[in-house]
Design an enzyme around this catalytic site. Structure first.
Site, short mmCIF file in Angstrom:
data_model
loop_
_atom_site.label_atom_id
_atom_site.label_comp_id
_atom_site.label_asym_id
_atom_site.label_seq_id
_atom_site.Cartn_x
_atom_site.Cartn_y
_atom_site.Cartn_z
N HIS A 1 -12.55 2.99 -28.04
CA HIS A 1 -13.57 3.51 -28.95
C HIS A 1 -14.88 3.82 -28.22
O HIS A 1 -15.56 4.80 -28.56
CB HIS A 1 -13.82 2.48 -30.06
CG HIS A 1 -14.67 3.00 -31.18
ND1 HIS A 1 -14.17 3.82 -32.16
CD2 HIS A 1 -15.97 2.80 -31.48
CE1 HIS A 1 -15.13 4.12 -33.02
NE2 HIS A 1 -16.23 3.52 -32.63
N TYR B 1 -13.68 6.01 -24.15
CA TYR B 1 -12.91 7.26 -24.16
C TYR B 1 -11.99 7.34 -22.93
O TYR B 1 -11.79 8.41 -22.35
CB TYR B 1 -13.84 8.47 -24.22
CG TYR B 1 -14.55 8.62 -25.55
CD1 TYR B 1 -14.05 9.49 -26.52
CD2 TYR B 1 -15.70 7.90 -25.83
CE1 TYR B 1 -14.70 9.61 -27.74
CE2 TYR B 1 -16.34 8.03 -27.06
CZ TYR B 1 -15.84 8.89 -28.01
OH TYR B 1 -16.47 9.01 -29.22
N HIS C 1 -14.24 6.04 -39.27
CA HIS C 1 -14.28 4.62 -39.61
C HIS C 1 -12.96 4.28 -40.29
O HIS C 1 -12.92 3.73 -41.40
CB HIS C 1 -15.48 4.30 -40.51
CG HIS C 1 -16.29 3.15 -39.99
ND1 HIS C 1 -16.84 2.18 -40.77
CD2 HIS C 1 -16.63 2.80 -38.71
CE1 HIS C 1 -17.49 1.29 -40.04
NE2 HIS C 1 -17.37 1.66 -38.78
N ASP D 1 -29.15 3.74 -31.44
CA ASP D 1 -28.55 3.03 -32.57
C ASP D 1 -27.67 1.90 -32.05
O ASP D 1 -26.95 2.05 -31.07
CB ASP D 1 -27.72 4.04 -33.38
CG ASP D 1 -26.73 3.38 -34.32
OD1 ASP D 1 -27.07 2.35 -34.91
OD2 ASP D 1 -25.61 3.91 -34.45
#
Length: 730
Positions: A44, A47, A90, A263
């Protein structure tokens, strides 16, 4: 302590990968360091199975400000305006806990956009569920839709459309892909690259809890019969805190306080700190005793791997800390200096006056595994379906069967749960080819469309990859927008299996070919592998989210026909390709044969010709022809306006079923005033564009001459009845 084989396995790592970790550290890792490597080296975040193939995608053009590699892609739409957008998956969390999985998917993609300095202006989604006969489907559907609406509505961002599809391939692995779009000044884009030594590393937003630990690792593994036990790894979202964080960050961004911002998404504090340091070729030292925690006695391991929501990491100018803290205090959010940048190129973590982790940044980023996995070419079916060999069916009955099916029925019962008009800039909601959002206080707008086509990709991944890019292109053109760029979310099974990896590689090749030919660059995206349960994989499902622009808001079209007496033109040649069609799937349960050919030259020429006619004010409404073929597209236009159509019987030597239900690509339906027909014919002939006059608009009846006739209201009722029956049965 010595790391055991079982600990390595439960962290989603291979034994040979752990041996590489020991080599990079020059020693054994401790449990915290193992967790950090697990987070950064999983599929995740790293990659590792897809990176070498993703590099082939076209990512540059004259309008691209930022391509892949940041939180989101950025494109220039003129007048110093930029659009920031991205789509992400998700999937696993939404299957385990549908409401929170979908809600936090929306929250995470919103943060990817506003962390770059953009105010989010719209949300879209692509959601895929199992067969309606599957007992889990209704609960999953209800939870996901409620989660999407509950988060987006509460934050106050309009969810303006998307797609909802059903197929048994998703029975145990649903797909929830969320797209966010933001508007920014192109000269005020913020990036995650750390700069400067001894700069403050500031934690802002919500407190850290124990939710979401190992969330990224869970998203990088197959499911099995014990998947329900993974519920603790699903994050818990708070949209009201997200709204506060959004406003606080945008307020801070008005001056030059921020050096970089990231983030805390997948892998939380670990990924945010490592990514910032890696991009800036710096080190970061954190004091974990200063991390705001909402639970007692949290360990360094839990703090670093928690995926609690609504959090950001900021590197701040030293002289701006006091004023910045005032902003976050005003919005009732945590603002804590938890560390500093260093020249060590290492991630150093301290807790209770002890160094608890010390890892080279490059070991977590540059040295992450990179695999060129074995892949096999997909064997293509060449079976041709002969209409004469099928049980005879009336055109009217076939049309009604398609319109009343789960995948083609009206989805307003879903989209009505989303606030589509909050912020007052929604020009066109869901229900057409593309949603349209006005750039606030300006006479310009953007079109947004999200598309997927798993059955085409399963039959021929390369052709399917090309087709879904082209369908997105057509959907933008059909509302009058100039297509600019795309984001993608590539949903596949286990990449360690050569067949699955082959589907991925060939699909990438198809996307690449179409994007290059159409000058439609990929500026952001996401790969979701391991969508399997007990070794049963989903169909390959690439999802494309596209952005187009209008420089004149008065040029926007929709699919609603306008006036009786006007004509319908079909742009593009109909050859009657019936394999992989909705006609065969819904009427005969046949999903065999090759998908329709994608001729990129025709796609481009036909699309540009349609845009030219729109610009010249010749087109009154428009719709692309896609799943279901020409007759379904005509019915959709009729139902949208409640006006009928008199459809001419085809004069060419082609079976009526193939003509009306074939899914040949590169085609559009255009409503025109018949007084303009000669001018339009002249224009199209000069551009060597194939076209046909196929219908005339009338008041109440939808009919094919000398074949059948049905009231438009009856069509509408057939198109709207499926969900009520599904709800009663389940």
């Amino acid at each position: 302590m010595t790391i055991t084989k079982n600990q390595i396995k439960t962290h989603g790592l291979k034994i040979n990968e752990y041996e590489k970790i020991k080599e990079l550290l020059g020693r054994d890792a401790n449990l915290l360091e193992l967790g950090i490597f697990s987070a950064m080296w999983n599929e995740h975040c790293s990659y590792k199975s897809s990176k070498i193939h993703l590099k082939r995608l076209p990512t540059r053009s004259s309008i691209v400000i930022q391509g892949p590699g940041e939180n989101a892609g950025v494109i220039d739409i003129g007048d110093d305006d930029a659009i920031v957008f991205k789509i992400e998956s998700h999937n696993h969390p939404s299957f385990i806990e549908p409401y929170q999985g979908a809600a936090t998917g929306v929250g995470g993609i919103l943060r990817d956009v506003f962390t770059m300095g953009a105010r989010p202006i719209a949300l879209m989604n692509s959601i895929h569920f199992g067969s309606p006969q599957n007992k889990k489907t209704q609960n999953l559907l209800s939870g996901v839709v409620s989660g999407i609406g509950g988060y987006g509505n509460s934050v106050g961002i309009p969810t303006v459309g998307g797609e909802t599809k059903f197929n048994s391939t998703y029975n145990e692995n649903i797909l929830v892909n969320a797209m966010a779009i933001g508007h920014a000044n192109k000269n005020k884009i913020f990036y995650s690259k750390a700069k400067g030594l001894n700069k403050s590393v500031v934690y802002v937003g919500s407190k850290t809890g124990r939710d979401g630990i190992h969330g990224a690792t869970m998203a990088s593994a197959e499911f099995d019969e014990n998947s329900e036990e993974k519920k603790p790894t699903v994050q818990v979202g708070d949209p009201f805190t997200e709204k506060l964080l959004l406003e606080a960050c945008l307020e801070l961004m008005k001056d030059n306080s921020i050096i970089s911002i990231q983030d805390m998404g997948a892998a939380g504090l670990t990924s945010s700190s490592v990514e910032m340091a890696s991009k800036g070729k710096l080190g970061i030292e954190l004091n974990l005793n200063k991390v705001p925690c909402r639970e007692n006695n949290m360990t360094p391991y839990e703090m670093m791997l928690s995926e609690s929501q609504e959090r950001m990491l900021i590197i701040l100018d030293d002289k701006k800390e006091v004023e910045a803290k005032k902003i976050f205090d005003k919005w009732d959010l945590d603002f804590v200096v938890i560390g500093k940048t260093t020249n060590t190129n290492r991630l150093v973590l301290n807790f209770d006056n002890q160094k608890v982790a010390d890892i080279p940044i490059a070991a977590l980023s540059d040295e992450a595994p990179l695999y060129d996995r074995k892949w096999t070419k997909v064997k293509l079916s060449k079976n041709k379906i002969k209409i004469k060999d099928l049980k005879k069916i009336k055109i009217e009955d076939a049309l009604i069967k398609i319109l009343s099916s789960p995948n083609h029925s009206n989805k307003s019962w879903i989209t009505d749960q989303y606030d589509q008009v909050v912020m007052c800039d929604t020009v066109q909601k869901s229900g057409g080819d593309s949603a349209v959002i006005r750039i606030h206080d300006k006479d310009k707008a953007i079109a947004i469309s999200v598309d997927s086509s798993a059955n085409y990709c399963k039959a021929d991944p390369k052709s399917g990859g090309k087709q879904i890019v082209c369908e997105n292109w057509r959907n933008l053109i059909s509302v009058g927008a100039k297509p600019l760029a795309i984001t993608n979310c590539l949903n596949f099974g286990n990449p360690e299996k050569p067949k699955i990896m082959g589907e991925f590689v060939e699909c990438i090749n198809g996307i690449k070919e179409a994007c290059e030919f159409l000058n439609f660059p990929v500026v952001s995206g996401n790969v979701s592998f391991y969508n399997e349960t007990n070794s049963k994989s989903i169909s390959p499902t690439p999802v494309i989210g596209g952005i187009g622009v209008f420089n004149n808001i008065k040029k926007i079209l929709n699919i609603k026909t306008k006036k009786p007496g006007n004509l319908i033109l079909a742009i593009g040649k109909t050859l009657g390709h019936i394999e992989q069609s909705a006609f065969l799937k819904e009427n005969f349960s046949i999903s065999d044969g090759p998908p329709p050919e994608v001729n990129l030259t025709n796609e481009k020429n036909n699309g540009l010709a349609v845009l030219k006619l729109i610009k010249e004010n010749f087109v009154l409404s428009a719709h692309d022809i896609s799943s279901g073929g020409m007759l379904v597209a005509l019915a959709e236009m009729s139902m949208a306006s409640k006006l009928g159509l008199k459809i001419y019987k085809p004069k060419k030597l082609i079976n009526s079923i193939e003509y009306f239900f074939g899914e040949d690509q590169g085609r559009y339906l255009l409503e025109i005033d018949k007084t303009n027909l000669k001018k339009i014919e002249s224009s199209l002939k000069k551009s060597n564009i194939f076209f046909e006059v196929i219908a005339e608009i009338q008041n109440d009846m939808f009919e094919i001459e000398k074949t059948f006739s049905i009231k438009v209201n009856d069509l509408y009722n057939h198109n709207n009845k499926w969900y009520h029956g599904f709800n009663a049965v389940n």
